[in-house]
Design a protein around this motif. Sequence first.
Motif, short mmCIF file in Angstrom:
data_model
loop_
_atom_site.label_atom_id
_atom_site.label_comp_id
_atom_site.label_asym_id
_atom_site.label_seq_id
_atom_site.Cartn_x
_atom_site.Cartn_y
_atom_site.Cartn_z
N UNK A 1 -11.24 -6.43 5.19
CA UNK A 1 -10.17 -5.46 5.30
C UNK A 1 -10.73 -4.09 4.92
N UNK A 2 -10.51 -3.12 5.77
CA UNK A 2 -11.09 -1.81 5.51
C UNK A 2 -10.06 -0.71 5.32
N UNK A 3 -8.78 -1.04 5.39
CA UNK A 3 -7.74 -0.08 5.09
C UNK A 3 -6.82 -0.67 4.04
N UNK A 4 -6.52 0.14 3.02
CA UNK A 4 -5.74 -0.35 1.88
C UNK A 4 -4.65 0.65 1.50
N UNK A 5 -3.53 0.10 1.06
CA UNK A 5 -2.50 0.94 0.49
C UNK A 5 -2.79 1.20 -0.98
N UNK A 6 -1.88 1.93 -1.60
CA UNK A 6 -2.10 2.34 -2.99
C UNK A 6 -1.65 1.27 -3.98
N UNK A 7 -0.91 0.31 -3.53
CA UNK A 7 -0.45 -0.77 -4.39
C UNK A 7 0.94 -0.52 -4.96
N UNK A 8 1.63 -1.62 -5.22
CA UNK A 8 2.95 -1.55 -5.85
C UNK A 8 3.04 -2.65 -6.90
N UNK A 9 3.58 -2.30 -8.05
CA UNK A 9 3.63 -3.23 -9.17
C UNK A 9 4.82 -4.18 -9.03
N UNK A 10 4.54 -5.46 -9.22
CA UNK A 10 5.58 -6.48 -9.29
C UNK A 10 5.46 -7.15 -10.66
N UNK A 11 6.55 -7.12 -11.40
CA UNK A 11 6.57 -7.74 -12.72
C UNK A 11 7.71 -8.75 -12.77
N UNK A 12 7.37 -9.99 -13.11
CA UNK A 12 8.36 -11.06 -13.19
C UNK A 12 8.47 -11.49 -14.64
N UNK A 13 9.64 -11.32 -15.20
CA UNK A 13 9.85 -11.67 -16.60
C UNK A 13 10.37 -13.10 -16.72
N UNK A 14 10.01 -13.74 -17.80
CA UNK A 14 10.42 -15.14 -18.00
C UNK A 14 11.73 -15.25 -18.74
#
Length: 119
Positions: free
Chosen positions: A106-119
């Motif tokens: 993969x040669x193109x990437x986004x900036x990322x997004x945080x996913x947080x799952x709490x217990x």
Amino acid sequence: QVQLVESGGGLVQAGGSLRLSCAASGRTLSSYVMGWFRQAPGKERDVVSAITWSGGNTYYADSVKGRFTISRDNAKNTVYLQMNSLKPEDTAVYYCAARQTSNYNYNYWGQGTQVTVSS
């Protein structure tokens, strides 16, 4: 060049759902594979799911099969990752990526997004 912008991350309780979006621009994507990756703190970036833009063939990591669904909207040039039954171990930064079907990496990437799952 392909530009990728992710959105839809956030904080959710275990068992909840989120939908990530990846808006693509810059090129016609008919010959591309779109992937979702994730990286948790201290771990490597791993592929979660992928879809071919033209045929809609999909791939899922074993850890998300039956819980996550990848899809695309050709008119909107957007790829989605619907995440259901989320678990704390799904917590990570999620990245959208693109590669031509003839390429392995993969040669193109986004900036990322945080996913947080709490217990």
